[in-house]
Design a protein around this motif. Structure first.
Motif: not given
Length: 433
Positions: A133-138, A288-300, A347-354
């Motif tokens: 699953x690509x970023x934005x759908x994870x 909610x994360x897929x909706x609000x995280x693109x506006x700011x990571x603090x949503x996580x 989702x935050x951890x998976x997107x923060x690392x390689x």
């Protein structure tokens, strides 16, 4: 927008997600059978609340958490699907062994083996999903995957309690463990190992040969614990799980012993509540994360903080309620809101690392939050109940449950602090707030 970012999951991705979710259902089902069948196990083996707390908490968590680290490192360097399949077979066989235990030490040994097997279940699944699953759908995908715990708990209550009521608690362990062995074989045969990082669209993470080298064990561990955001989200999740695991491991016993429910009533009403309530909370938080995280990571961090704050008054009502129907009505709130933390954190951890660090990073997240939550939460609640048993023989668990409220507040404060940290990071890097 990049092609990878815009990619839509195909049919195989959804099939794999369904398979992995079912494995997670079995993972949590087998893990929670002990708490679901606590009353008949107590009656048969003569164990105390404190002993139940240790076997479902500290003893299990020590093996589950510590083994997950080398397993995560191995999965990052080998075939993740095979690691997952072997782990599922191991914990399922150990679940069968629980059904043949005739003494408390034997049950402890079998539960430790369950923990060893389950250590290889979730971290590889996180990474496999992130490569389907690509970023934005994870967020949505991980939200669906994280339906495993509530569905496992609900099916465990329904089938475990029903089998135990009709036959014995031992039969429930044997039957449900056997299902897991068959599922492990299905995973090995039908789930395909995806290419690591194929859907990540950061050129430095995908196209650079150096970036795609296999991640070193110590380098990944050092990276994880040197990054404040990763450490803080792990600690906030640990504080949350202190409450959720303590509650989850003793709710059935509490409802039966102090609220008057029968095993058959638990199999129907509590199973429906757990299955629907937690599933809805898991799915809602992912959306909610897929909706609000693109506006700011603090949503996580804000999504979990708000959810936990809303859960507190309902939790107090659940503990106070004089009858089990009213208790279940209040329990709807915590059942829905308590699990708003998991999908955002993963989702935050998976997107923060390689990509090549994802399994081990997921294992490190589980290490911290499960050592605190799974290891200490049930152990603490069982010990407090034992301590109060002499002075409050009829409601020792009720008073023990009340002492979990400050830990709720601590979790909310920690997620709010994480949100502030993520906002500051966004400002320093120039990302959108």
């Amino acid at each position: 927008m990049s092609t990878a970012a815009a990619a839509r999951p195909d049919a195989r991705a959804w099939f794999v997600l369904g398979m992995l979710c079912f494995v997670y259902v079995l993972n949590f089902l087998d893990r929670q059978l002990l708490s679901i069948l606590a009353k008949p196990i107590q009656d048969d083996l003569q164990v105390t609340d404190g002993q139940l707390g240790r076997i479902s908490g500290l003893y299990f968590a020590l093996f589950y958490c510590l083994i997950s680290i080398p397993v995560g490192w191995l999965a990052d360097r080998t075939n993740r699907v095979r690691v997952l399949s072997f782990a599922c077979a191991l914990w399922s066989a150990a679940t069968v062994a629980c059904g043949f235990s005739s003494t408390y030490p034997q049950l402890v040994a079998a539960r430790m083996a369950v923990g060893v097997g389950e250590a290889g279940g979730v971290p590889p699944s996180y990474a496999i999903i992130s490569d389907y699953f690509a970023p934005g759908t994870r967020g949505t995908a991980l939200g669906l995957f994280n339906l495993g715990p509530p569905l496992g708990q609900a099916l465990g209550v329904a089938f475990g309690a029903s089998i135990a009521a009709a036959y014995s608690w031992r039969s429930a362990f044997v039957v449900l463990g056997a299902v897991g062995v068959v599922t492990a074989l299905a995973v090995y045969l039908f789930v395909r190992e995806p290419e690591r990082g194929r859907l990540d669209f950061k050129p430095s993470a995908v196209q650079s040969p150096l970036a795609m080298e296999k991640a070193g064990f110590y380098e990944t561990v050092a990276m994880f614990f040197s990054r404040p955001v990763l450490v803080f989200v792990s600690l906030a999740c640990g504080a949350t799980q202190f409450v959720t695991y303590a509650s989850l491991n003793f709710t059935t016993l509490f409802l039966m012993r102090e609220k008057g429910m029968t095993l058959n009533e638990v199999a129907v009403y509590y199973a429906l509540l757990i299955g629907i309530g937690i599933s809805a909370g898991m799915y809602a938080s992912g959306r909610l994360i897929d909706k609000f995280a693109p506006r700011g990571k603090h949503a996580y961090a804000m999504v979990p903080a708000v959810g936990l704050a809303l859960a507190i008054p309902f939790f107090i009502g659940f503990v106070w309620a004089p009858t089990w129907p009213l208790a279940l009505l209040f329990l709807v709130g915590p059942t829905f809101f308590n699990y708003f933390y998991l999908s955002p954190a993963v989702a935050l951890v998976q997107e923060e690392v390689r990509p090549q660090e994802r399994v081990l990073a997921g294992a490190l997240l589980l290490l911290v939050m499960n050592l605190i939550g799974l290891g200490l939460g049930p152990t603490y609640l069982g010990a407090v109940s034992d301590l109060l048993r002499d002075t409050h023989p009829n409601n020792s668990l009720q008073i023990a449950f009340y002492t979990l409220v400050p830990f709720y507040v601590l979790a909310v404060v920690m997620f709010l602090s994480l949100a502030r940290k993520l906002r500051r990071e966004a400002v320093s890097t120039g990302d959108n707030l």
